[in-house]
Enzyme design. Structure first.
Site, PDB file in Angstrom:
ATOM      1  N   HIS A 274       0.865  -1.190   0.000  1.00 15.92           N
ATOM      2  CA  HIS A 274       0.000   0.000   0.000  1.00 15.92           C
ATOM      3  C   HIS A 274       0.895   1.231   0.000  1.00 15.92           C
ATOM      4  O   HIS A 274       1.613   1.493  -0.960  1.00 15.92           O
ATOM      5  CB  HIS A 274      -0.932  -0.061   1.212  1.00 15.92           C
ATOM      6  CG  HIS A 274      -2.066   0.923   1.182  1.00 15.92           C
ATOM      7  ND1 HIS A 274      -2.349   1.738   0.101  1.00 15.92           N
ATOM      8  CD2 HIS A 274      -3.015   1.240   2.129  1.00 15.92           C
ATOM      9  CE1 HIS A 274      -3.398   2.489   0.376  1.00 15.92           C
ATOM     10  NE2 HIS A 274      -3.815   2.218   1.598  1.00 15.92           N
ATOM     11  N   HIS A 325      -1.800  -1.217 -11.513  1.00 14.33           N
ATOM     12  CA  HIS A 325      -2.692  -0.711 -10.476  1.00 14.33           C
ATOM     13  C   HIS A 325      -3.961  -1.555 -10.452  1.00 14.33           C
ATOM     14  O   HIS A 325      -4.367  -2.107 -11.471  1.00 14.33           O
ATOM     15  CB  HIS A 325      -3.041   0.766 -10.735  1.00 14.33           C
ATOM     16  CG  HIS A 325      -3.718   1.423  -9.583  1.00 14.33           C
ATOM     17  ND1 HIS A 325      -5.093   1.427  -9.432  1.00 14.33           N
ATOM     18  CD2 HIS A 325      -3.216   2.089  -8.511  1.00 14.33           C
ATOM     19  CE1 HIS A 325      -5.403   2.064  -8.315  1.00 14.33           C
ATOM     20  NE2 HIS A 325      -4.294   2.482  -7.740  1.00 14.33           N
ATOM     21  N   ASP A 384       3.161   5.695  -7.153  1.00 17.58           N
ATOM     22  CA  ASP A 384       4.446   5.471  -6.490  1.00 17.58           C
ATOM     23  C   ASP A 384       5.636   5.533  -7.433  1.00 17.58           C
ATOM     24  O   ASP A 384       6.766   5.700  -6.979  1.00 17.58           O
ATOM     25  CB  ASP A 384       4.437   4.102  -5.792  1.00 17.58           C
ATOM     26  CG  ASP A 384       3.353   4.021  -4.731  1.00 17.58           C
ATOM     27  OD1 ASP A 384       3.360   4.871  -3.831  1.00 17.58           O
ATOM     28  OD2 ASP A 384       2.496   3.119  -4.814  1.00 17.58           O
TER      29      ASP A 384
END
Length: 448
Positions: A274, A325, A384
């Site tokens: 996460h 994702h 990210d």
């Protein structure tokens, strides 16, 4: 029996007691990970706060890849960010107001809200003393412990009325940056033997500016602060289904206190699958910079990335961190914003070569992943992929990458907690698990 052997024996027994036949999940229609067979999330609730759009559906219900969109209270993220960039305004406070209240503030409301946040940034002296006494190298754990301690300083911690929840939201949003900055400076002093600086937040400064000031004094540029402001904005909310927000909603549904619920959210966000993923990406990037001699060679990049996917290189995880994702298919709108911004920062910091290399890793990583899966389903870089590189360029250490994510997401967490506790007909969230173990007859201890 030695204690060490007993631990081993208990652990060894788990190999069989945790085993569940994969076929049973299909038989009973279990949605593992709360995901449908097509990868979409199981619908478990309704919200007015955030909306994550990564695909369309045709008339048969089949998923169709689409450019990603993220909405905050009905406004598309790009429409919120573009004016801020054009006008060169700090916007995190404005977005926080929007997410908490459901409406965009006018100038007077925004000024008053920003001043309220600023007034609440200083920590109670007892919290500062406690921070100095805390031992540990993980800032996320320290943040969670400080949040739980805030319960003892709150004169009305268990009140879940709307007014009290909003007061707690403002205090948490304001105090997260201070806790994280102080915790890192104390860690830097106690673990690395550096000078200890406890700087008070400045009046009239934005949260992004104050955070960098408390962390680095004046060793940051205006672009650094504006970049951090945008990072906070794009990480402030991501729908009710992301793991940490869902954790906050689940715990809030029990009517527990705010601090317990938010500490649970912090624990969820800490996980490497996460919020901790940004550290995985930057560590992978450092590795690739060393292993690939020609940063402009797509052939050399492809060869190494394919070895990673085959679990032959790097950490043998079979992953290219930052690519793919759960919801977005063609693009992640947050990554699109950060990619452009990373280019601006790289130019200012003289790191254009690394930026171009990272873009090639994104390009080839997507291609290699799709080939490895033998699928035409598109993949994209996620939030990210560029965030860690940006943090690094503006001088932020890895230890606070994920805490900064929490510093942003506390806004979304509190918006969802307030919604969870204020809609009519609310019920404790309590899904079901099917027990698939046959009943057994009890065996007296003398016969075991």
């Amino acid at each position: 029996m030695k204690k060490e052997y007993l631990i081993y024996k208990l652990s060894d027994q788990v190999k069989s007691t945790c085993k569940i036949d994969n076929e049973l999940f299909s038989r009973y229609g279990v949605k593992r990970g709360l995901r449908n067979e097509d990868g979409s999330g199981v619908l478990v609730g309704l919200t007015n706060i955030g909306n994550v759009v990564g695909y369309d559906r045709d008339e048969t219900g089949q998923l169709l890849p689409a450019e990603g969109k993220l909405y905050y209270r009905g406004y598309e993220l790009n429409d919120l960010v573009s004016p801020l960039l054009k006008e060169q305004r700090f916007g995190f406070e404005e977005i926080a107001y929007l997410l908490l209240s459901g409406k965009l503030p006018d100038r007077e409301e925004l000024t008053a809200f920003s001043e309220l946040l600023n007034e609440n940034m200083p920590l109670d002296h007892r919290t500062v003393v406690h921070l100095v006494d805390l031992e540990g190298t993980d800032i996320m754990n320290i943040l969670a412990r400080c949040v739980l301690e805030m319960y003892t300083f709150d004169e009305n911690p268990d009140d879940i009325s709307r007014d009290n929840l909003m007061r707690q939201a403002v205090e948490l949003i304001a105090k997260f940056p201070t806790i994280i900055a102080y915790a890192y400076n104390i860690y830097r002093h106690s673990v690395r033997g550096r000078s200890l600086h406890i700087r008070h937040p400045q009046e009239g400064a934005s949260i992004a500016e104050n955070f960098l000031f408390m962390l680095q004094h004046e060793n940051f540029t205006e672009l650094d602060a504006r970049v951090l402001d945008l990072l906070l904005i794009v990480q402030a909310e991501h729908g009710g289904g992301n793991n940490s927000t869902f954790t906050v909603r689940v715990t809030s549904s029990t009517r527990t206190d705010t601090y317990s619920s938010i500490a649970a959210g912090i624990g969820s966000l800490k996980g490497p699958l996460h919020g901790g993923a940004n550290i995985k990406v930057i560590q992978m990037f450092h590795h690739l910079k060393e292993q690939i001699s020609d940063w402009t060679s797509t052939d050399e990049i492809d060869t190494y990335l394919k070895r990673m996917l085959r679990k032959e290189a790097y950490d043998q995880s079979g992953l290219i961190y930052g690519i793919g994702h759960a919801v977005y298919t063609k693009s992640d709108p947050r990554a699109v914003q950060l990619k452009r911004l990373a280019g601006e920062v790289a130019k200012e910091k003289g790191r254009e070569a690394e930026y171009e290399f990272l873009k090639l890793i994104e390009q080839e990583g997507i291609k290699c992943l799709m080939e490895h899966r033998s699928s035409d389903k598109p993949a994209c870089a996620n939030l990210d992929f560029y965030s860690g590189f940006i943090y690094e360029m503006i001088g932020l250490p890895e230890e606070i990458f994920t805490p900064i994510f929490a510093m942003a997401r506390i806004v979304g967490w509190m918006a969802h907690r307030i919604e969870e506790l204020n809609f009519e007909g609310r019920r404790i969230i309590r899904p079901a698990y099917k027990n698939v173990l046959e009943t057994r007859d009890y065996i007296p201890i003398r016969k075991r």
